[in-house]
Design an enzyme around this catalytic site. Structure first.
Site, mmCIF file in Angstrom:
data_model
loop_
_atom_site.group_PDB
_atom_site.id
_atom_site.type_symbol
_atom_site.label_atom_id
_atom_site.label_comp_id
_atom_site.label_asym_id
_atom_site.label_seq_id
_atom_site.Cartn_x
_atom_site.Cartn_y
_atom_site.Cartn_z
ATOM 1 N N TRP A 35 1.553 -1.538 8.996
ATOM 2 C CA TRP A 35 2.131 -0.193 8.957
ATOM 3 C C TRP A 35 3.418 -0.218 9.763
ATOM 4 O O TRP A 35 3.385 -0.582 10.935
ATOM 5 C CB TRP A 35 1.164 0.833 9.557
ATOM 6 C CG TRP A 35 1.714 2.217 9.410
ATOM 7 C CD1 TRP A 35 2.621 2.834 10.237
ATOM 8 C CD2 TRP A 35 1.452 3.141 8.356
ATOM 9 N NE1 TRP A 35 2.933 4.070 9.755
ATOM 10 C CE2 TRP A 35 2.228 4.280 8.604
ATOM 11 C CE3 TRP A 35 0.651 3.111 7.224
ATOM 12 C CZ2 TRP A 35 2.211 5.387 7.762
ATOM 13 C CZ3 TRP A 35 0.626 4.202 6.397
ATOM 14 C CH2 TRP A 35 1.399 5.342 6.666
ATOM 15 N N GLU B 234 -4.201 -1.125 7.653
ATOM 16 C CA GLU B 234 -3.115 -0.717 8.545
ATOM 17 C C GLU B 234 -3.316 -1.385 9.895
ATOM 18 O O GLU B 234 -4.450 -1.517 10.371
ATOM 19 C CB GLU B 234 -3.094 0.801 8.770
ATOM 20 C CG GLU B 234 -2.660 1.656 7.624
ATOM 21 C CD GLU B 234 -2.543 3.127 8.037
ATOM 22 O OE1 GLU B 234 -2.383 3.404 9.247
ATOM 23 O OE2 GLU B 234 -2.640 3.994 7.154
ATOM 24 N N ARG C 75 0.876 -1.174 0.000
ATOM 25 C CA ARG C 75 0.000 0.000 0.000
ATOM 26 C C ARG C 75 0.914 1.225 0.000
ATOM 27 O O ARG C 75 1.708 1.414 0.917
ATOM 28 C CB ARG C 75 -0.919 -0.025 1.218
ATOM 29 C CG ARG C 75 -1.940 1.116 1.296
ATOM 30 C CD ARG C 75 -2.951 0.828 2.410
ATOM 31 N NE ARG C 75 -3.924 1.882 2.595
ATOM 32 C CZ ARG C 75 -3.867 2.820 3.545
ATOM 33 N NH1 ARG C 75 -2.853 2.843 4.396
ATOM 34 N NH2 ARG C 75 -4.816 3.736 3.647
ATOM 35 N N ASN D 10 -7.041 8.177 2.537
ATOM 36 C CA ASN D 10 -6.654 7.592 3.815
ATOM 37 C C ASN D 10 -7.443 8.214 4.962
ATOM 38 O O ASN D 10 -7.550 9.437 5.074
ATOM 39 C CB ASN D 10 -5.158 7.811 4.046
ATOM 40 C CG ASN D 10 -4.673 7.140 5.321
ATOM 41 O OD1 ASN D 10 -4.612 5.913 5.390
ATOM 42 N ND2 ASN D 10 -4.342 7.925 6.337
ATOM 43 N N GLU D 11 -8.012 7.371 5.822
ATOM 44 C CA GLU D 11 -8.666 7.789 7.066
ATOM 45 C C GLU D 11 -9.417 9.110 6.882
ATOM 46 O O GLU D 11 -9.085 10.134 7.502
ATOM 47 C CB GLU D 11 -7.626 7.891 8.177
ATOM 48 C CG GLU D 11 -6.916 6.568 8.424
ATOM 49 C CD GLU D 11 -5.847 6.623 9.510
ATOM 50 O OE1 GLU D 11 -5.670 7.693 10.127
ATOM 51 O OE2 GLU D 11 -5.185 5.586 9.742
ATOM 52 N N HIS E 278 -8.584 0.193 9.821
ATOM 53 C CA HIS E 278 -7.254 0.310 10.416
ATOM 54 C C HIS E 278 -7.353 -0.060 11.885
ATOM 55 O O HIS E 278 -8.160 0.510 12.623
ATOM 56 C CB HIS E 278 -6.720 1.737 10.239
ATOM 57 C CG HIS E 278 -6.489 2.099 8.811
ATOM 58 N ND1 HIS E 278 -6.041 3.342 8.410
ATOM 59 C CD2 HIS E 278 -6.636 1.377 7.666
ATOM 60 C CE1 HIS E 278 -5.927 3.367 7.094
ATOM 61 N NE2 HIS E 278 -6.285 2.185 6.622
ATOM 62 N N TYR F 200 -5.760 -0.238 15.382
ATOM 63 C CA TYR F 200 -4.769 0.179 16.381
ATOM 64 C C TYR F 200 -5.378 -0.009 17.772
ATOM 65 O O TYR F 200 -5.911 -1.076 18.068
ATOM 66 C CB TYR F 200 -4.311 1.607 16.098
ATOM 67 C CG TYR F 200 -3.500 1.726 14.811
ATOM 68 C CD1 TYR F 200 -2.187 1.261 14.743
ATOM 69 C CD2 TYR F 200 -4.062 2.281 13.664
ATOM 70 C CE1 TYR F 200 -1.447 1.355 13.557
ATOM 71 C CE2 TYR F 200 -3.327 2.385 12.487
ATOM 72 C CZ TYR F 200 -2.016 1.918 12.446
ATOM 73 O OH TYR F 200 -1.284 2.012 11.281
#
Length: 541
Positions: free
Chosen positions: A283, A254, A81, A158-159, A225, A227
């Site tokens: 990531w 990610e 990516r 992105n995001e 993503h 996290y």
């Protein structure tokens, strides 16, 4: 990203709306490029493709990209990516630059996921650009994209929202998809979740069906993503499982092994992705700053100096080397096309009623053998029952007093597969009774008197994957199942038999799958006393 912005949320919402299953049109096997069918990402040959790769910050480190892609491929990845800039926050990557990135991805036989990074945290980050600007960018570099549908996925932005104004995500995403399709962009599109990509509000999850249906090509993949919001296995499984159950394509675009907003459960992310056949991209390759340098997979862009996170992602259980398969569109496209030699004839040892150990002489390759596939042979049918990075594997989940035939294939980093080894046939021992299989069951009951929910987790405590499973148990008395998800169930009196769905078929070694059920009762609820998996007794608790 160079300075990874953390999500500002600390809790998950307690009440979740269910996704809707979307009726999806069939796609021809000779589609022009990547396409979605029945919730799966298929390549231009109609072959299932699961992303296994990393993120690379090209827009901040353009001089590192050519070598980085070579190194990422050499470590076994099948995709990358690539961070690009629209020019709103960082230096714009123009058409020529994007074309060069695509060419380098193809040269290294990597599927290229191109993403526009300037939208990161829009609504909360003051300099962030809206999705409309990302669409403008893709249309501006369209000449570098058209004709590359076999090799490129377009990650629109992105995001695209932080924790402010994220309610606009659904409408804005539909509009962005519509503009790109109207302008003739036929690629598979990837859309990121809001809330700094983590979707703690479940905005993407609960509106994904509508967004997918709004794409006239029905060719959109959803990108979560993971996290700090995803710090437990239950959260990971629930989020990803709902997409799979709704037949909607999802990837973990990610994730890391730690983060400033919490400690993501990377083991659960990788194991769940593998068991469900979902793509993931860690990531990130190198160059992180602003206090998140720990997210570097390679220190100072050196593949010989992988961080602990890098070693986990590439070399660990359910990692890239063990699970990545090169896209079939690269077959015959140059590069490494030499398959490894066939492994030597396997031998069986340590035979019990339900397991055995296989070992075989190693294969050789002109570059390096990266792994082995063990198959069970039944006439002309082959079923992969184990993968291994070394010439040996434990096979579990077998039936007593049964003859099994096994053979082995070798793989290299380019995805080339050897011819099949000679086969070996071994007969399992008789069941001596009381034998405990390599499984453990956690049965979490929510008791409401006349009704109940139960979440059941099957953990594979063995050293080889379980390919296909049947779980048998008995209710304490009086319970009846109304519905089940992530599995199929039949009931005869108190006896219950649960079998896998296609997306819960495989239980990785050391991994787990979960399913849920809802039911009613006339005599109170309780936890079943015992469970057997494929005929072997499991531990409980």
């Amino acid at each position: 990203m160079r300075k990874k912005l953390a999500a500002a949320t600390s809790t998950l919402l307690a009440v979740c709306a269910s996704l809707l299953t979307v009726a999806q049109p069939a796609h021809a096997a000779d589609a022009a490029g990547f396409h979605v069918s029945d919730g799966r990402l298929l390549d231009a040959n109609g072959e299932d493709f699961v992303l296994r790769g990393v993120n690379h910050a090209h827009t901040w480190y353009p001089d590192r990209t050519d070598q980085a892609l070579k190194d990422i491929k050499a470590l076994g990845a099948n995709s990358v990516r690539v961070v690009l800039s629209t020019g709103d926050q960082w230096t714009r990557n123009d058409t020529a630059d994007v074309a060069h990135v695509v060419a380098e991805c193809k040269e290294n036989r990597l599927v290229c996921v191109l993403e526009a990074h300037d939208t990161t945290g829009y609504g909360e980050a003051g300099a962030a650009a809206p999705l409309s600007r990302a669409v403008d960018y893709w249309l501006g570099v369209k000449d570098a994209l058209v004709g590359q549908e076999k090799y490129v996925l377009v990650n629109i932005g992105n995001e695209p929202y932080g924790n402010t104004g994220y309610q606009a995500w659904t409408a804005d995403t539909k509009t962005a998809i519509g503009r790109l399709r109207t302008a003739g962009l036929d690629h598979t599109l990837m859309v990121d979740a809001p809330n700094w990509g983590q979707d703690w509000s479940f905005t993407m999850r609960d509106n994904a069906a509508d967004v997918f249906a709004a794409d006239p090509d029905r060719n959109t993949v959803f990108d979560i993503h993971m996290y700090g919001v995803y710090d437990t296995a239950a959260e990971v499984r629930d989020y990803l499982g709902r997409f799979v159950q709704a037949r909607l394509p999802v990837v973990v675009g990610e994730f890391g092994d730690m983060h400033s907003d919490g400690n993501p459960d990377e083991d659960a992310i990788m194991a769940t992705a593998q068991s469900l056949g979902i793509g993931y991209l860690g990531w990130s390759w190198s160059g992180n700053g602003g206090g998140v340098e720990y997210l570097d997979l390679a220190q100072n862009f050196d593949p010989g100096r992988l961080s602990a996170w890098g070693r986990r992602l590439f070399d660990g259980a359910d990692g890239i080397k063990a699970t990545a398969r090169e896209a079939s569109v690269f077959a015959g496209s140059g590069g490494d096309t030499t398959a490894p030699t066939a492994p030597g004839t396997p031998t069986a040892s340590g035979i019990t009623a339900r397991s055995l150990r296989l070992a075989w002489p190693a294969a050789t390759d002109d570059t390096a053998v990266t792994g082995y596939d063990v198959v069970r042979v039944d006439g002309s049918t082959e079923t992969v029952v184990a993968t291994s990075a070394t010439p040996g594997a434990d096979i579990t989940g077998l039936a007593p007093k049964t003859a099994y035939t096994f053979a082995v294939y070798a793989r290299d980093a380019a995805g080339n597969r050897s011819s099949r080894s000679a086969s070996v046939t071994a007969t399992t021992a008789a069941d001596q009774g009381g034998e405990t299989g390599s499984c453990a069951i956690a049965y979490r009951l929510s008791d409401w008197g006349s009704s109940f929910n139960a979440e059941v987790t099957i953990r594979n405590t063995g050293t080889a994957p379980v390919d296909g499973w049947r779980l048998d148990f008995a209710f304490p008395g009086g319970q009846r199942i109304n519905s089940v998800w992530n599995a199929r169930a039949t009931q005869d009196g108190d006896r219950v038999i649960v079998t896998h769905e296609s997306w819960t078929r495989t239980i990785p070694a050391g991994g787990s799958v979960s399913f849920g059920l809802n039911g009613t009762s006339t005599g109170g609820n309780g936890v079943p006393a015992s469970f057997t998996l494929n005929g072997a007794a499991c531990t409980t608790g």
